[in-house]
Design an enzyme around this catalytic site. Structure first.
Site, short mmCIF file in Angstrom:
data_model
loop_
_atom_site.label_atom_id
_atom_site.label_comp_id
_atom_site.label_asym_id
_atom_site.label_seq_id
_atom_site.Cartn_x
_atom_site.Cartn_y
_atom_site.Cartn_z
N GLY A 39 0.83 -1.20 0.00
CA GLY A 39 0.00 0.00 0.00
C GLY A 39 0.86 1.24 0.00
CD GLN A 44 3.94 5.70 2.34
OE1 GLN A 44 2.90 5.17 2.02
NE2 GLN A 44 5.01 5.01 2.69
CB CYS A 92 6.54 1.84 6.41
SG CYS A 92 5.87 3.36 5.73
CG LEU A 93 6.57 1.27 0.27
CD1 LEU A 93 5.75 1.71 -0.94
CD2 LEU A 93 7.48 0.11 -0.10
CG HIS A 134 0.91 0.83 7.57
ND1 HIS A 134 2.03 0.44 8.28
CD2 HIS A 134 1.37 1.63 6.56
CE1 HIS A 134 3.11 0.99 7.72
NE2 HIS A 134 2.74 1.71 6.67
CD GLU A 135 -0.52 2.11 3.17
OE1 GLU A 135 -0.07 3.26 3.04
OE2 GLU A 135 0.22 1.11 3.18
CG HIS A 138 1.52 6.64 5.71
ND1 HIS A 138 2.80 7.00 6.08
CD2 HIS A 138 1.57 5.33 5.40
CE1 HIS A 138 3.59 5.93 5.99
NE2 HIS A 138 2.87 4.91 5.58
NI NI Z 1 3.70 2.99 5.31
#
Ligand code: NI
Length: 173
Positions: A39, A44, A92-93, A134-135, A138
């Site tokens: 995701g 991000q 996480c990216l 999680h998303e 952000h």
């Molecule tokens: Ni993340």
């Protein structure tokens, strides 16, 4: 992690059907694919708007996870359906190389707009619920390290392979 946009509260999207949002969705999708992520949230890639997307289809990073259809959520809202929480490892990216055991609500309802402006409403559990939480974190400027409750389960993925495998085999058992 460290870029100030990741710590901002993202703004609501006012016009869903716009060229700006179409371009944003393309950029998010390309980034998610290139980094092999489950995701991604708009902050991000440097855009502080309330947009997330996710998809789980046999992702090698999450071999234990059930598939989740490709979904875009604009201006999402989450409601926990019970107090029950479960723990699992997350990455996480925006926090590359690190993993931590994170508690999340097990059952949630989420509501949002899709890219055509239609309302999406779903009740989901377990990994799907975890990905959405999680998303959507952000969009509030929250990253997974902020939710670590057990520092002994926070570290580099390369150092924690065995810990993660052991944890997940217990989860299944
Ligand atoms: Ni993340």
């Amino acid at each position: 992690m460290g870029h100030p946009i990741l710590r901002q509260v993202a703004k609501e999207v006012e016009q869903v059907d716009s060229l700006q949002i179409k371009q944003l969705l393309t950029d998010m999708f390309d980034t998610m694919q290139a980094l092999n992520g489950v995701g991604i949230a708009a902050p991000q890639i440097g855009v502080p708007l309330q947009v997330v997307m996710f998809e789980v289809a046999d992702n090698p990073r999450y071999p234990h996870a059930k598939a989740i259809p490709f979904t875009v959520l604009i201006n999402p809202r989450i409601t926990p359906l019970s107090e029950e929480r479960t723990e699992d490892f997350e990455g996480c990216l925006s926090v590359p190389g690190l993993r931590a055991l994170i508690p999340r609500y097990r059952h949630i309802r989420y509501q949002a707009l899709d890219p055509s402006g239609a309302i999406i409403e779903r009740e989901v559990s377990d990994f799907h619920a975890r990905v959405v939480q999680h998303e959507c974190d952000h969009l509030k400027g929250i990253l997974f390290p902020d939710r670590v409750e057990k520092p002994e389960f926070f570290g580099f993925e390369s150092e924690m392979c065995e810990t993660i495998i052991e944890f997940r085999s217990k989860m299944k058992g």
